[in-house]
Design a protein around this motif. Structure first.
Motif, PDB file in Angstrom:
ATOM      1  N   CYS A  99      13.137   2.768  -4.944  1.00  0.00           N
ATOM      2  CA  CYS A  99      12.017   3.662  -5.229  1.00  0.00           C
ATOM      3  C   CYS A  99      12.424   5.101  -4.941  1.00  0.00           C
ATOM      4  CB  CYS A  99      10.812   3.273  -4.370  1.00  0.00           C
ATOM      5  SG  CYS A  99       9.460   4.473  -4.383  1.00  0.00           S
ATOM      6  N   MET A 100      12.224   5.976  -5.896  1.00  0.00           N
ATOM      7  CA  MET A 100      12.613   7.378  -5.750  1.00  0.00           C
ATOM      8  C   MET A 100      11.937   8.029  -4.537  1.00  0.00           C
ATOM      9  SD  MET A 100      12.201  10.352  -8.627  1.00  0.00           S
ATOM     10  CE  MET A 100      12.890  11.976  -8.409  1.00  0.00           C
ATOM     11  N   ILE A 101      10.681   7.681  -4.296  1.00  0.00           N
ATOM     12  CA  ILE A 101       9.939   8.293  -3.190  1.00  0.00           C
ATOM     13  C   ILE A 101      10.397   7.725  -1.853  1.00  0.00           C
ATOM     14  CG2 ILE A 101       7.649   8.571  -2.153  1.00  0.00           C
ATOM     15  CD1 ILE A 101       6.547   8.474  -5.064  1.00  0.00           C
ATOM     16  N   ALA A 102      10.586   6.412  -1.788  1.00  0.00           N
ATOM     17  CA  ALA A 102      11.012   5.789  -0.536  1.00  0.00           C
ATOM     18  C   ALA A 102      12.410   6.230  -0.129  1.00  0.00           C
ATOM     19  CB  ALA A 102      10.962   4.265  -0.657  1.00  0.00           C
ATOM     20  N   LEU A 103      13.280   6.432  -1.109  1.00  0.00           N
ATOM     21  CA  LEU A 103      14.679   6.750  -0.825  1.00  0.00           C
ATOM     22  C   LEU A 103      14.948   8.244  -0.733  1.00  0.00           C
ATOM     23  CD1 LEU A 103      16.362   4.208  -3.274  1.00  0.00           C
ATOM     24  CD2 LEU A 103      16.183   3.986  -0.797  1.00  0.00           C
ATOM     25  N   GLY A 104      14.029   9.055  -1.207  1.00  0.00           N
ATOM     26  CA  GLY A 104      14.327  10.467  -1.389  1.00  0.00           C
ATOM     27  C   GLY A 104      14.237  11.321  -0.140  1.00  0.00           C
ATOM     28  N   ALA A 105      15.261  12.136   0.096  1.00  0.00           N
ATOM     29  CA  ALA A 105      15.247  13.248   1.045  1.00  0.00           C
ATOM     30  C   ALA A 105      14.775  12.875   2.445  1.00  0.00           C
ATOM     31  CB  ALA A 105      14.394  14.383   0.485  1.00  0.00           C
ATOM     32  N   THR A 106      15.274  11.786   2.984  1.00  0.00           N
ATOM     33  CA  THR A 106      15.002  11.522   4.397  1.00  0.00           C
ATOM     34  C   THR A 106      15.865  12.409   5.282  1.00  0.00           C
ATOM     35  OG1 THR A 106      16.586   9.684   4.320  1.00  0.00           O
ATOM     36  CG2 THR A 106      14.255   9.140   4.034  1.00  0.00           C
ATOM     37  N   TYR A 155       3.001  -1.532   9.053  1.00  0.00           N
ATOM     38  CA  TYR A 155       3.854  -2.688   8.786  1.00  0.00           C
ATOM     39  C   TYR A 155       4.064  -2.869   7.281  1.00  0.00           C
ATOM     40  CZ  TYR A 155       5.051  -7.593   8.004  1.00  0.00           C
ATOM     41  OH  TYR A 155       5.637  -8.746   7.548  1.00  0.00           O
ATOM     42  N   TYR A 156       2.975  -2.863   6.501  1.00  0.00           N
ATOM     43  CA  TYR A 156       3.123  -3.108   5.069  1.00  0.00           C
ATOM     44  C   TYR A 156       3.784  -1.934   4.352  1.00  0.00           C
ATOM     45  CZ  TYR A 156       0.991  -7.634   5.203  1.00  0.00           C
ATOM     46  OH  TYR A 156       0.761  -8.968   5.454  1.00  0.00           O
ATOM     47  N   ALA A 157       3.553  -0.719   4.822  1.00  0.00           N
ATOM     48  CA  ALA A 157       4.279   0.423   4.254  1.00  0.00           C
ATOM     49  C   ALA A 157       5.773   0.282   4.530  1.00  0.00           C
ATOM     50  CB  ALA A 157       3.748   1.729   4.839  1.00  0.00           C
ATOM     51  N   THR A 158       6.112  -0.207   5.722  1.00  0.00           N
ATOM     52  CA  THR A 158       7.516  -0.421   6.080  1.00  0.00           C
ATOM     53  C   THR A 158       8.144  -1.498   5.198  1.00  0.00           C
ATOM     54  OG1 THR A 158       7.098   0.233   8.368  1.00  0.00           O
ATOM     55  CG2 THR A 158       9.080  -1.064   7.958  1.00  0.00           C
ATOM     56  N   VAL A 159       7.392  -2.547   4.893  1.00  0.00           N
ATOM     57  CA  VAL A 159       7.901  -3.593   4.004  1.00  0.00           C
ATOM     58  C   VAL A 159       8.194  -3.019   2.620  1.00  0.00           C
ATOM     59  CG1 VAL A 159       7.353  -5.756   2.821  1.00  0.00           C
ATOM     60  CG2 VAL A 159       6.772  -5.491   5.243  1.00  0.00           C
TER      61      VAL A 159
END
Length: 200
Positions: A99-106, A155-159
């Motif tokens: 996912c672009m949002i999950a992976l982006g710019a951490t 928890y579910y956001a982390t999943v």
């Protein structure tokens, strides 16, 4: 003259695959099929282009994640639908995986802090939406009153974010789908007393 939406799609895929800092102007103009002056005229800056590409991703490729959560007839179906939609978003054939949002710019350079904060807020939106759903379910008696809505939402956001990372690391759709039963097990344990047939 070029098709702005088509150019934005191409830029989105470059950023999705390589991230903001990993995408050069040459990468972007080549993929978009336009010159640097045209890019700046249409999108103002690389940062503005990235933020528009992320919003475009949210409204297109990732839209089904929120839709599945919000439109399902029951909360459990909404959670299952959200997770399935997340897997579908992260494993699209011919697209970058994850996912672009999950992976982006951490992580990013200090001068790109605005990018990191913008994506942080977008990731937070899912968690806040889940928390409100759980709080409503508690108020409606569908979840026990002692459920911690905030931590369950986290928890579910982390999943969801973890599924994205697994997809980027090469996990297949089938492998990710096998995770769903484990991910839903905590919710099933919480609702078993109040809702023995799983209608919460």
């Amino acid at each position: 003259m070029f098709d702005r939406t088509e150019a934005l799609e191409k830029a989105m895929e470059v950023f999705w695959q390589q991230g903001f800092e990993g995408s050069s102007m040459t990468d972007l103009t080549t993929a978009m099929g336009i010159s640097s002056p045209s890019l700046y005229a249409a999108f103002r800056s690389k940062e503005a282009l990235y933020l528009e590409a992320v919003r475009h991703f949210s409204e297109t490729s990732a839209a089904g994640i929120f839709r599945a959560l919000m439109e399902a007839p029951t909360l459990r179906e909404g959670l299952a639908g959200m997770l399935n939609a997340s897997i579908g978003c992260s494993t699209q054939p011919g697209r970058p995986q994850g996912c672009m949002i999950a992976l982006g710019a951490t992580h990013c350079a200090p001068e790109n802090e605005r990018i990191r904060q913008e994506l942080k807020e977008m990731r937070r939106t899912l968690q806040d939406t889940l928390r409100l759903k759980f709080e409503t379910a508690i108020s409606d008696g569908l979840l026990p009153p002692d459920v911690d809505a905030a931590s369950l939402a986290a928890y579910y956001a982390t999943v969801v974010h973890g599924l994205s990372i697994q997809a980027r690391d090469g996990a297949t759709c089938d492998e990710l789908t096998a995770i769903l039963a484990h991910a839903l097990a905590p919710f099933d344990r919480i609702t078993r007393v109040n809702d023995p047939v799983g209608l919460a």
